[in-house]
Design a protein around this motif. Structure first.
Motif, mmCIF file in Angstrom:
data_model
loop_
_atom_site.group_PDB
_atom_site.id
_atom_site.type_symbol
_atom_site.label_atom_id
_atom_site.label_comp_id
_atom_site.label_asym_id
_atom_site.label_seq_id
_atom_site.Cartn_x
_atom_site.Cartn_y
_atom_site.Cartn_z
ATOM 1 N N GLN A 188 0.830 -1.203 0.000
ATOM 2 C CA GLN A 188 0.000 0.000 0.000
ATOM 3 C C GLN A 188 0.865 1.254 0.000
ATOM 4 N N ALA A 189 1.933 1.241 0.819
ATOM 5 C CA ALA A 189 2.816 2.413 0.910
ATOM 6 C C ALA A 189 3.453 2.719 -0.440
ATOM 7 N N MET A 190 3.826 1.674 -1.187
ATOM 8 C CA MET A 190 4.394 1.880 -2.525
ATOM 9 C C MET A 190 3.394 2.607 -3.423
ATOM 10 N N VAL A 191 2.137 2.171 -3.341
ATOM 11 C CA VAL A 191 1.103 2.762 -4.192
ATOM 12 C C VAL A 191 0.803 4.195 -3.779
ATOM 13 N N VAL A 192 0.720 4.441 -2.466
ATOM 14 C CA VAL A 192 0.440 5.791 -1.976
ATOM 15 C C VAL A 192 1.521 6.759 -2.441
ATOM 16 N N ASN A 193 2.760 6.327 -2.382
ATOM 17 C CA ASN A 193 3.859 7.193 -2.829
ATOM 18 C C ASN A 193 3.745 7.503 -4.318
ATOM 19 N N ARG A 194 3.320 6.516 -5.092
ATOM 20 C CA ARG A 194 3.191 6.715 -6.534
ATOM 21 C C ARG A 194 1.995 7.600 -6.865
ATOM 22 N N VAL A 195 0.838 7.283 -6.302
ATOM 23 C CA VAL A 195 -0.385 8.017 -6.613
ATOM 24 C C VAL A 195 -0.336 9.429 -6.030
ATOM 25 N N GLY A 196 0.410 9.599 -4.948
ATOM 26 C CA GLY A 196 0.529 10.921 -4.349
ATOM 27 C C GLY A 196 1.115 11.943 -5.292
ATOM 28 N N MET A 197 1.861 11.498 -6.299
ATOM 29 C CA MET A 197 2.459 12.421 -7.265
ATOM 30 C C MET A 197 1.498 12.780 -8.394
ATOM 31 N N SER A 198 0.332 12.111 -8.430
ATOM 32 C CA SER A 198 -0.647 12.374 -9.471
ATOM 33 C C SER A 198 -1.525 13.565 -9.104
ATOM 34 N N ASP A 199 -1.988 14.288 -10.112
ATOM 35 C CA ASP A 199 -2.905 15.410 -9.887
ATOM 36 C C ASP A 199 -4.365 14.998 -10.069
ATOM 37 N N ASP A 200 -4.586 13.739 -10.380
ATOM 38 C CA ASP A 200 -5.932 13.251 -10.677
ATOM 39 C C ASP A 200 -6.677 12.928 -9.371
ATOM 40 N N LYS A 201 -7.661 13.743 -9.024
ATOM 41 C CA LYS A 201 -8.399 13.549 -7.781
ATOM 42 C C LYS A 201 -9.262 12.296 -7.819
ATOM 43 N N VAL A 202 -9.748 11.931 -8.999
ATOM 44 C CA VAL A 202 -10.589 10.736 -9.117
ATOM 45 C C VAL A 202 -9.782 9.489 -8.762
ATOM 46 N N ILE A 203 -8.549 9.431 -9.260
ATOM 47 C CA ILE A 203 -7.684 8.291 -8.962
ATOM 48 C C ILE A 203 -7.341 8.253 -7.480
ATOM 49 N N LYS A 204 -7.089 9.415 -6.899
ATOM 50 C CA LYS A 204 -6.764 9.470 -5.476
ATOM 51 C C LYS A 204 -7.948 9.017 -4.624
ATOM 52 N N ARG A 205 -9.156 9.398 -5.027
ATOM 53 C CA ARG A 205 -10.341 8.945 -4.296
ATOM 54 C C ARG A 205 -10.481 7.423 -4.387
ATOM 55 N N ALA A 206 -10.214 6.893 -5.570
ATOM 56 C CA ALA A 206 -10.294 5.441 -5.749
ATOM 57 C C ALA A 206 -9.310 4.743 -4.817
ATOM 58 N N LEU A 207 -8.112 5.305 -4.690
ATOM 59 C CA LEU A 207 -7.114 4.709 -3.802
ATOM 60 C C LEU A 207 -7.561 4.783 -2.352
ATOM 61 N N CYS A 208 -8.137 5.914 -1.948
ATOM 62 C CA CYS A 208 -8.634 6.037 -0.572
ATOM 63 C C CYS A 208 -9.625 4.925 -0.261
ATOM 64 N N ASN A 209 -10.575 4.717 -1.158
ATOM 65 C CA ASN A 209 -11.575 3.673 -0.935
ATOM 66 C C ASN A 209 -10.952 2.288 -0.900
ATOM 67 N N LYS A 210 -10.013 2.046 -1.804
ATOM 68 C CA LYS A 210 -9.342 0.741 -1.837
ATOM 69 C C LYS A 210 -8.587 0.486 -0.531
ATOM 70 N N LEU A 211 -7.886 1.509 -0.049
ATOM 71 C CA LEU A 211 -7.104 1.357 1.174
ATOM 72 C C LEU A 211 -7.990 1.028 2.365
ATOM 73 N N HIS A 212 -9.086 1.761 2.498
ATOM 74 C CA HIS A 212 -9.926 1.545 3.670
ATOM 75 C C HIS A 212 -10.664 0.217 3.600
ATOM 76 N N ASN A 213 -11.086 -0.205 2.417
ATOM 77 C CA ASN A 213 -11.712 -1.521 2.290
ATOM 78 C C ASN A 213 -10.699 -2.632 2.560
#
Length: 330
Positions: free
Chosen positions: A231-256
């Motif tokens: 998860q930490a690897m993915v957060v570091n990668r997605v954190g560099m993205s400006d796409d809020k939709v992708i970041k929201r998807a990651l938030c949901n994936k992490l919590h589930n």
């Protein structure tokens, strides 16, 4: 070699201690309606008779055997297969699973029609020992129903074996599986989605996923803690993205995913798992987003916001309720 009419497709199959499943898996791959295949079996130092079970299939000139000198795990075996592949497209099949005979044909037709770099498809889980229910597949209909995928790709299951990939994408050295970790599909899934120019998806279950009690996904021990590392690897990668939709998807994936870990991990490991889940929440909180959580996600988020003692007690209480519900449902 690949030709314009019939591109070579590489299928990577890691093999380790699955002697009772080799026949079913290899037969389903060899009997594909699309025949221009390179079937790369990476044998990872099995301690059972897996290699002997494989021997009859080596008579098929499309089957290539690569043997590791020492056991490296699923990630290492897949990475070996990637490096050895010579096809224009590449896909993965786990050696205890079964695929529909039309899987490759549907994928390659869809990929070429839509000029897609990645084609995703669905899976049908079945319990070990159950008979597989194969359905009649209308290849032409499925090809035409294939549609382009945008950010919804990131909501799909992470499994590497649900992806048909243009091999050129693997020139990216980061599109590999982290060796030594379980749940290695997480970083692969997100890296692929962030870098593939064009993705399309087929709404059909063309892959049969065997559920075994001894599989990694059935683990309740220390291996589950690897979830937080990937998860930490993915957060570091997605954190560099400006796409809020992708970041929201990651938030949901992490919590589930945190729900899945915290409600099933062995009790003695729960305090450590809770601490790691809380660290992950702090990181994604920096995204400044408010996803539409599922009920499970909302429950986990609420407990992770509590002081450690109260949060842990809440998780213990939740686990007891879930056990009671499970008991009375049988």
């Amino acid at each position: 070699m690949s030709t314009a009419r019939s591109p070579l497709v590489s299928i990577v199959i890691p093999l380790y201690n699955v002697e009772q499943y080799v026949d079913e898996c290899l037969e389903s791959v060899r009997q594909q309606t699309y025949e221009n295949l390179e079937i790369i079996v990476v044998e990872d130092c099995s301690t059972d008779n897996s290699l002997k079970a494989l021997e009859p299939y080596l008579a098929d000139e499309r089957v290539r055997l690569i043997q590791h000198e020492q056991n490296g795990g699923l990630s290492a075996a897949r990475n070996t297969g990637i490096e050895a592949a010579t096809g224009e497209y590449l896909m993965f099949v786990d050696s205890d699973d079964v695929v529909e005979r039309t899987l490759v044909e549907v994928c390659i037709r869809a990929a070429r029609r839509l000029s897609a770099d990645v084609v995703t498809y669905g899976c049908i889980p079945f319990n070990d020992g159950e008979a597989i229910q194969s359905a009649e597949v209308d290849v032409e209909r499925l090809e035409k129903s294939c549609k382009r995928s945008g950010s919804e790709y990131f909501e799909l299951p992470h499994f590497a074996w649900l992806k048909f990939v243009r091999a050129e994408l693997f020139k990216d050295p980061e599109l590999r599986f982290p060796v030594g970790l379980c749940y290695e599909d997480w970083p692969f899934h997100w890296r692929l989605g962030l870098t593939a120019p064009s993705i399309c998806r087929i709404e059909a279950g063309l892959y049969h996923y065997r559920q075994r009690g001894t599989s990694i996904t059935g683990s309740t021990g220390p291996k589950l803690l690897d979830v937080f590392k990937v998860q930490a690897m993915v957060v570091n990668r997605v954190g560099m993205s400006d796409d809020k939709v992708i970041k929201r998807a990651l938030c949901n994936k992490l919590h589930n995913s945190n729900w899945w870990v915290l409600t099933r991990i062995d009790a003695d490991l729960l305090p450590l798992a809770y601490s790691e889940a809380k660290k992950a929440m702090v990181k994604v909180r920096g995204f400044g987003l408010y996803p539409r959580y599922s009920v499970r996600g909302a429950l986990i988020v609420s407990t992770l916001h509590l002081p450690d003692f109260l949060g842990l007690m809440s998780i213990y209480f939740l686990r007891r309720i879930l056990r009671l519900v499970h008991t009375f449902s049988y």
